[in-house]
Design a protein around this motif. Structure first.
Motif, PDB file in Angstrom:
ATOM      1  N   TRP A   1       0.858  -1.181   0.000  1.00 26.05           N
ATOM      2  CA  TRP A   1       0.000   0.000   0.000  1.00 26.05           C
ATOM      3  C   TRP A   1       0.904   1.244   0.000  1.00 26.05           C
TER       4      TRP A   1
ATOM      5  N   VAL B   1      -3.408  -5.029   5.362  1.00 25.36           N
ATOM      6  CA  VAL B   1      -3.216  -3.892   6.271  1.00 25.36           C
ATOM      7  C   VAL B   1      -2.546  -2.744   5.511  1.00 25.36           C
ATOM      8  N   PRO B   2      -3.136  -1.555   5.509  1.00 26.32           N
ATOM      9  CA  PRO B   2      -2.465  -0.408   4.873  1.00 26.32           C
ATOM     10  C   PRO B   2      -1.070  -0.164   5.461  1.00 26.32           C
TER      11      PRO B   2
ATOM     12  N   GLY C   1     -16.532   8.840  -3.517  1.00 30.24           N
ATOM     13  CA  GLY C   1     -15.780   8.107  -4.537  1.00 30.24           C
ATOM     14  C   GLY C   1     -15.101   6.876  -3.978  1.00 30.24           C
ATOM     15  N   LEU C   2     -13.771   6.908  -3.982  1.00 32.29           N
ATOM     16  CA  LEU C   2     -13.002   5.718  -3.633  1.00 32.29           C
ATOM     17  C   LEU C   2     -12.599   5.711  -2.156  1.00 32.29           C
ATOM     18  N   TYR C   3     -12.698   4.544  -1.516  1.00 32.23           N
ATOM     19  CA  TYR C   3     -12.110   4.397  -0.180  1.00 32.23           C
ATOM     20  C   TYR C   3     -10.596   4.410  -0.288  1.00 32.23           C
ATOM     21  N   ALA C   4     -10.066   3.595  -1.176  1.00 32.81           N
ATOM     22  CA  ALA C   4      -8.621   3.589  -1.431  1.00 32.81           C
ATOM     23  C   ALA C   4      -8.418   3.566  -2.943  1.00 32.81           C
ATOM     24  N   ASP C   5      -7.298   4.087  -3.378  1.00 34.14           N
ATOM     25  CA  ASP C   5      -6.982   4.161  -4.803  1.00 34.14           C
ATOM     26  C   ASP C   5      -6.345   2.842  -5.242  1.00 34.14           C
ATOM     27  N   PRO C   6      -7.023   2.044  -6.048  1.00 35.13           N
ATOM     28  CA  PRO C   6      -6.459   0.738  -6.438  1.00 35.13           C
ATOM     29  C   PRO C   6      -5.112   0.877  -7.149  1.00 35.13           C
TER      30      PRO C   6
ATOM     31  N   VAL D   1     -10.365   7.734   1.510  1.00 27.52           N
ATOM     32  CA  VAL D   1     -11.627   8.014   2.211  1.00 27.52           C
ATOM     33  C   VAL D   1     -12.372   9.159   1.512  1.00 27.52           C
ATOM     34  N   ASP D   2     -12.533   9.020   0.232  1.00 28.40           N
ATOM     35  CA  ASP D   2     -13.356   9.962  -0.532  1.00 28.40           C
ATOM     36  C   ASP D   2     -14.794   9.431  -0.485  1.00 28.40           C
ATOM     37  N   ARG D   3     -15.607  10.022   0.370  1.00 30.32           N
ATOM     38  CA  ARG D   3     -16.932   9.440   0.652  1.00 30.32           C
ATOM     39  C   ARG D   3     -17.838   9.380  -0.574  1.00 30.32           C
TER      40      ARG D   3
ATOM     41  N   VAL E   1      -2.328   0.538  -4.599  1.00 32.13           N
ATOM     42  CA  VAL E   1      -2.273  -0.716  -3.816  1.00 32.13           C
ATOM     43  C   VAL E   1      -1.879  -1.812  -4.794  1.00 32.13           C
TER      44      VAL E   1
END
Lengths: 438, 438
Positions: free
Chosen positions: A165, A202-203, A176-181, A172-174, A184
């Motif tokens: 990661w 785990v981040p 949009g994306l929780y995490a940027d694939p 945490v873009d509510r 990761v």
């Protein structure tokens, strides 16, 4: 790193203390070893003394349960709890590369690093005993070269998993994306010992990567340390052995293309602190007197891998095979050879020498005289700090924190408060960039 | 056990809540999922409500990181920390028998049981996804029968390891033995999947053995539960499904020669609690409205193991293969078939149904109406309690604890204070004697 070179101190917490008779003292905490509040109190004591870290060993077999406590709580669970009883001190956890797998180790250490806010360290070991191997589906320990080959691949995969990661992957873009694939990435490791796809669950840990400790004594162990260790737990019986080890391992670090000044070499150190030299010696004699000789001979048999239960106590130690013909763990055996070479002890004297810390450096004296010796090791190329191995707990740790630490502080050798919040910070280590070489 | 039958309640803590859009709410704790104090606060809330336990799931692959948080902290480390923020509530940790080995699992759970003073539970799972298998050296998940055969041997070895120390093995006789070797026995297990010599490095846990939870839905899963589980986490979409599962699994427990009354069956339960029915429905609608349909279709594709990204949202759900032709995890798939059978939903309606808890029982209403339904399940052979799956955290857990628990207490269905100090005690389970059958 600070421009002013400072000592590093870990508190190596073990049972009722490192002296094998410590638990026999009338006031010993031997009944409390499964009580996490005992370990929390010790960690808070070390934190009161501004230690870099507490250090937990580990093993996967019980050994001789009659002769004393060996293990009790499992280190990852214990240190996770202790993280919540402390705020600044590092938490170094021993994990065996022979018995764990990289995904488990990376995941648990990353989790400990998050739980502690960036205070996790990993003491990489390859383990020793066939009895341990038999708890993990092996008939016996793999040969040293095999263990270290696996260890090296293990460390590499673990670091890739911690880097899977990006630091800024969680958005945490509510809307949009929780995490940027795209931040990761899988690991896709297909090696000799491990197949691991990744990414980790785990981040990225607060420290980027938990700090890597290693304690190699053998050639392969020193080489692994030279390539990967960010701090080294050493075994040095005396100043000569300390200097030899220090020079050798720093040269290996240089040869591996890394900065030797960045890697703290921290020999184990057993201390008996008294207000007078006599009082300190009396402390040692009191706990030595509790030592059953049969138990000590059994321990010696383990160290030298031959039965010495029949040895005559007041005769000189019989000749032992040279280091290069010894198949077991090298560090302690080399120390035993050195003690015999320097002191020509009787068997009884050797047992006394080994009862606390098994031949690590021992300093007995007043706070000033111990600080003198610490400073001498520190200034003469034998140590960047020490892994304190209190022979008796909690008192020998209290004594060091209350009396030796202030003396070291007066001399400008040790911090008077924490200046960092992470274990990396305490050790002056930079936070590794994602994908940086180990 | 109490003569008066009482409900059992676990708090299943997951991310920002079990609703897949929970993290998208403006006030969601989505930034705090790596912060152990968030989890500690939730555990203290559940303890304030006298819940039997907090329940932690686990998985070994990230899934789709874009669509929401899946995992963050590793459960054993997190629960060890949470043990120190709580005093009475149980701590149930999911551990996969496919990816762990018995020695590690037994050791860590025993350590958690010591750290928590007898509050550890183990939710035995065999895991599901090939992506998880690829993090542990496997190319794909083993077939279900193989996984369950390994799981059964795993559980047996683990229980033997917990029993390897007698309760009175540790003597702390300062003039003699630390522990009595005659009361610490090896395991000498040589099975199909594992070779483990023992004994464990950890003396017998306070509970004798941590409490064994299981959530089998498939035939082999239910049989494993029947033979070993001390409490069962079930999936039941409605009262009919709940009764069917309850009757079936209790019959299997009886057939296995065990007492079915001693094993609590606890279906998952999603609740939206409002001061009026309208307010509760509005809460649900508010979080449903945050659901991106593409993400939900992707989740559905995982559940039914076929690509439904092209399905038309307002058309009826296309026909699905019957349960016996489905190769994936059975429980959720059976629920989906049942929702389709009972409700004949459009694709959009099915997505809404699955977004929170994936088809577990959902109760929306006032504290009184929810307590009515809980009581009805409890009194009509569908549940001995529930594994509460708050759709949104922390508020849906707060609402349940502050409003539904008092109503259950008024009805005499739930404890008004803890009466025990161990998880076994909360569940009315006896402490197993050493060597007792599972």
């Amino acid at each position: 790193m600070s421009t002013h070179r400072q000592l590093h101190l870990n508190a190596f917490l073990l049972g009722a203390g490192h002296h094998s008779a410590a638990w026999r003292r009338p006031d010993s905490p031997a009944e409390q070893l499964g009580d996490i509040s005992y370990w929390e109190r010790l960690a808070r004591t070390a934190e009161r003394g501004f230690f870099d870290a507490v250090f937990f060993a580990d093993g996967h077999s019980t050994g001789d349960v009659a002769s004393g406590p060996r293990w009790f709580l499992e280190p990852l669970t214990a240190l996770s709890a202790m993280a919540r009883a402390t705020e600044r001190i590092g938490l170094v956890c021993t994990i065996s590369t022979t018995f764990f797998t990289p995904f488990h180790a990376a995941r648990m250490l990353a989790s400990l690093d998050h739980i502690s806010g960036g205070r996790a360290g990993w003491n990489v070991v390859t383990s020793m005993f066939d009895a341990e191997a038999r708890n993990h589906g092996l008939e016996a320990m793999p040969a040293r070269q095999q263990r270290y080959a696996r260890a090296e691949e293990f460390v590499q995969v673990t670091q890739q998993l911690w880097d899977s990661w990006a630091d800024d992957a969680v958005l945490v873009d509510r809307a949009g994306l929780y995490a940027d694939p795209a931040r990761v990435r899988p690991v896709h490791h297909h090696g000799e010992h491990f197949q691991v796809d990744g990414p980790l669950t785990v981040p990225r840990p607060p420290q980027g990567r938990p700090v890597l400790f290693q304690a190699g004594a053998s050639g392969p162990g020193r080489d692994l340390a030279a390539r990967y260790a960010e701090a080294i737990y050493a075994v040095a019986y005396d100043l000569t052995a300390g200097r030899d080890y220090y020079a050798d391992v720093k040269a290996r670090i240089t040869a591996a293309g890394r900065n030797p000044e960045a890697v703290a070499v921290m020999p184990g150190l057993v201390t008996y602190v008294g207000s007078t030299e006599q009082e300190a010696r009396a402390q040692r004699a009191a706990v030595d007197a509790l030592l059953p000789t049969a138990q000590s001979l059994a321990q010696l048999s383990t160290f030298i891998q031959q039965d010495c239960s029949g040895w005559e106590l007041d005769a000189p130690v019989p000749p032992l095979p040279p280091l290069e013909r010894f198949g077991g763990p090298q560090g302690r055996y080399a120390t035993i050879l050195r003690i015999i070479d320097v002191e020509r002890p009787t068997v009884r004297q050797l047992l006394g020498r080994l009862a606390a810390g098994g031949g690590h450096c021992t300093m007995v004296g007043t706070p000033e005289s111990i600080a003198d010796r610490i400073e001498h090791w520190f200034r003469s190329g034998a140590a960047d700090g020490f892994n304190l191995m209190p022979p008796t707990l909690p008192d020998a740790l209290d004594d060091f924190v209350d009396h030796v630490v202030p003396e070291l502080q007066r001399r400008g050798l040790f911090r008077t408060d924490y200046t960092a919040h992470s274990l990396r910070g305490h050790l002056g280590l930079p936070r590794p960039a994602r994908g940086a070489p180990a």
